[in-house]
Design an enzyme around this catalytic site. Structure first.
Site, PDB file in Angstrom:
ATOM      1  N   ASP A 184      41.800  70.144  53.974  1.00 48.47           N
ATOM      2  CA  ASP A 184      43.182  70.580  54.249  1.00 48.47           C
ATOM      3  C   ASP A 184      43.436  70.830  55.736  1.00 48.47           C
ATOM      4  O   ASP A 184      44.581  70.965  56.150  1.00 48.47           O
ATOM      5  CB  ASP A 184      43.470  71.928  53.552  1.00 48.47           C
ATOM      6  CG  ASP A 184      43.594  71.795  52.049  1.00 48.47           C
ATOM      7  OD1 ASP A 184      43.529  70.665  51.546  1.00 48.47           O
ATOM      8  OD2 ASP A 184      43.759  72.837  51.387  1.00 48.47           O
ATOM      9  N   LYS A 203      50.259  77.407  53.516  1.00 48.76           N
ATOM     10  CA  LYS A 203      50.973  76.264  52.909  1.00 48.76           C
ATOM     11  C   LYS A 203      51.096  76.485  51.410  1.00 48.76           C
ATOM     12  O   LYS A 203      50.328  77.263  50.810  1.00 48.76           O
ATOM     13  CB  LYS A 203      50.243  74.948  53.168  1.00 48.76           C
ATOM     14  CG  LYS A 203      48.776  74.840  52.685  1.00 48.76           C
ATOM     15  CD  LYS A 203      48.562  74.488  51.222  1.00 48.76           C
ATOM     16  CE  LYS A 203      47.097  74.357  50.835  1.00 48.76           C
ATOM     17  NZ  LYS A 203      46.846  74.469  49.397  1.00 48.76           N
TER      18      LYS A 203
HETATM   19  P1  ATP Z   1      42.297  76.127  49.893  1.00 44.43           P
HETATM   20  O1  ATP Z   1      43.593  75.980  49.189  1.00 44.43           O
HETATM   21  O2  ATP Z   1      42.219  75.413  51.226  1.00 44.43           O
HETATM   22  O3  ATP Z   1      41.069  75.964  49.058  1.00 44.43           O
HETATM   23  P2  ATP Z   1      42.298  78.946  49.611  1.00 44.43           P
HETATM   24  O4  ATP Z   1      43.569  79.596  50.047  1.00 44.43           O
HETATM   25  O5  ATP Z   1      42.087  78.783  48.141  1.00 44.43           O
HETATM   26  O6  ATP Z   1      42.226  77.611  50.390  1.00 44.43           O
HETATM   27  P3  ATP Z   1      40.889  80.407  51.602  1.00 44.43           P
HETATM   28  O7  ATP Z   1      41.729  81.622  51.651  1.00 44.43           O
HETATM   29  O8  ATP Z   1      41.062  79.429  52.694  1.00 44.43           O
HETATM   30  O9  ATP Z   1      41.087  79.703  50.187  1.00 44.43           O
HETATM   31  O10 ATP Z   1      39.367  80.886  51.515  1.00 44.43           O
HETATM   32  C1  ATP Z   1      38.398  80.319  50.709  1.00 44.43           C
HETATM   33  C2  ATP Z   1      37.004  80.863  51.095  1.00 44.43           C
HETATM   34  O11 ATP Z   1      36.729  80.498  52.439  1.00 44.43           O
HETATM   35  C3  ATP Z   1      36.898  82.374  51.027  1.00 44.43           C
HETATM   36  O12 ATP Z   1      36.161  82.739  49.904  1.00 44.43           O
HETATM   37  C4  ATP Z   1      36.191  82.799  52.312  1.00 44.43           C
HETATM   38  O13 ATP Z   1      34.944  83.403  52.060  1.00 44.43           O
HETATM   39  C5  ATP Z   1      35.981  81.519  53.109  1.00 44.43           C
HETATM   40  N1  ATP Z   1      36.518  81.632  54.490  1.00 44.43           N
HETATM   41  C6  ATP Z   1      35.922  81.197  55.601  1.00 44.43           C
HETATM   42  N2  ATP Z   1      36.677  81.424  56.685  1.00 44.43           N
HETATM   43  C7  ATP Z   1      37.798  82.025  56.271  1.00 44.43           C
HETATM   44  C8  ATP Z   1      38.965  82.511  56.932  1.00 44.43           C
HETATM   45  N3  ATP Z   1      39.130  82.410  58.253  1.00 44.43           N
HETATM   46  N4  ATP Z   1      39.930  83.043  56.171  1.00 44.43           N
HETATM   47  C9  ATP Z   1      39.785  83.109  54.825  1.00 44.43           C
HETATM   48  N5  ATP Z   1      38.700  82.697  54.157  1.00 44.43           N
HETATM   49  C10 ATP Z   1      37.711  82.155  54.860  1.00 44.43           C
END
Ligand code: ATP
Length: 282
Positions: free
Chosen positions: A133, A9
């Site tokens: 989210d 997203k």
């Molecule tokens: P948001 O905007 O929801 O905070 P983001 O894109 O900034 O998401 P994600 O890529 O969802 O962040 O990942 C954040 C942290 O979650 C990572 O540092 C990772 O260690 C942990 N994590 C746990 N499960 C997953 C997964 N399936 N995919 C990615 N990261 C994961």
């Protein structure tokens, strides 16, 4: 066996409304899916086994997909297991909700693999338990969100622009962003024009004027991310915004030729991705 796509997203604007007594923040945002997805393979098994194509992501209980499996086991009162493989295409810590989207995909698909029924409300409760989210990712359309991001109003609207996504490869933690913003504002948050009103009055105008409250603190800590926004605007994006708490920035382009130029410019040394106008996930 099932193969599912978990789409990323972007946030078309993000306002932090205030800090709550439970430690979370109330926000206002518009979530929108782009054509970038992780691919998840789900197979029935006796125990839980998880593999991830990107070795930097946990493949144990810390993975949000593992949490989704355990919550489903409890809710559906089963000890059946699953083998999950995640082909990670969505950059991590990038404000694209990759982990949340993966978890939502498992919540929706695993009951089918187990031949079990689960109602929508129960799924929504489990989703919010995993993260703020996650409930949004149970649907596919664009949605206006309030509360922690779980109070959702889905909107039947496409984005008639090319979306150029640029990720600088900086891993930003959402927790760090909230903490820094909260300290900087000293707990007080200015009253903002409602994104909901702006969006329902004129979605097109809203796309052009949307702002993300996290930009100020993230750009101060990582000036390069602010420079990406500036450059996208110079390359004729009608708006360029950081997504979520960063680090990705996207530009909305009216003309495919301008979007292609931006892709070529940033593609030299960044992860880039292009979504076509009015994209809806399958
Ligand atoms: P948001 O905007 O929801 O905070 P983001 O894109 O900034 O998401 P994600 O890529 O969802 O962040 O990942 C954040 C942290 O979650 C990572 O540092 C990772 O260690 C942990 N994590 C746990 N499960 C997953 C997964 N399936 N995919 C990615 N990261 C994961």
């Amino acid at each position: 066996m099932m193969n599912v796509k978990a789409y990323a997203k972007i946030n078309l604007g993000l306002h932090i409304v205030g800090k709550r007594e439970d430690g979370f923040h109330n926000i206002e945002t518009i979530f929108h899916r782009i054509n970038l997805s992780d691919e998840i393979t789900i197979r029935e098994n006796d125990t839980i086994a998880l593999t991830v194509s990107n070795s930097l992501i946990p493949s144990n209980k810390d993975n949000l997909c593992w949490k989704a499996v355990e919550l489903l086991q409890q809710k559906l009162q089963t000890s059946r297991g699953v083998t999950i493989h995640i082909q990670k295409n969505i950059p991590v810590g990038a404000g694209l909700g990759g982990g949340s989207s993966d978890a939502a995909a498992v919540l929706q698909s695993l009951p089918m693999v187990w031949n079990k029924q689960i109602d929508k409300t129960a799924l929504e409760t489990l989703a919010l338990h995993i993260g703020s989210d996650v409930p949004y990712f149970l649907g596919k359309q664009t949605a206006y969100a309030e509360g922690r991001g779980e109070k959702l109003s889905y909107v039947q609207i496409g984005i008639p622009y090319w979306i150029v996504l640029v990720n600088p490869g900086i891993h930003l933690s959402t927790q760090w962003a909230y903490k820094t913003l909260s300290e900087q504002r000293n707990g007080t948050f200015p009253v903002r024009t409602s994104l909901a009103n702006a969006f329902s009055l004129s979605p097109m105008q809203c796309m052009i004027t949307a702002e993300n409250d996290f930009e100020e603190i993230v750009f101060a800590a990582h000036p390069h991310i602010g420079e990406i926004k500036k450059k996208l605007l110079q390359l004729h994006a009608i708006n360029a915004l950081m997504s979520g708490s960063g680090s990705s920035v996207f530009g909305l382009f009216e003309h495919e030729s301008d979007a292609s130029k931006a892709m070529a410019f940033f593609g030299k040394d960044h992860f880039v991705h292009l979504t076509e106008p009015n994209f809806i996930p399958e």
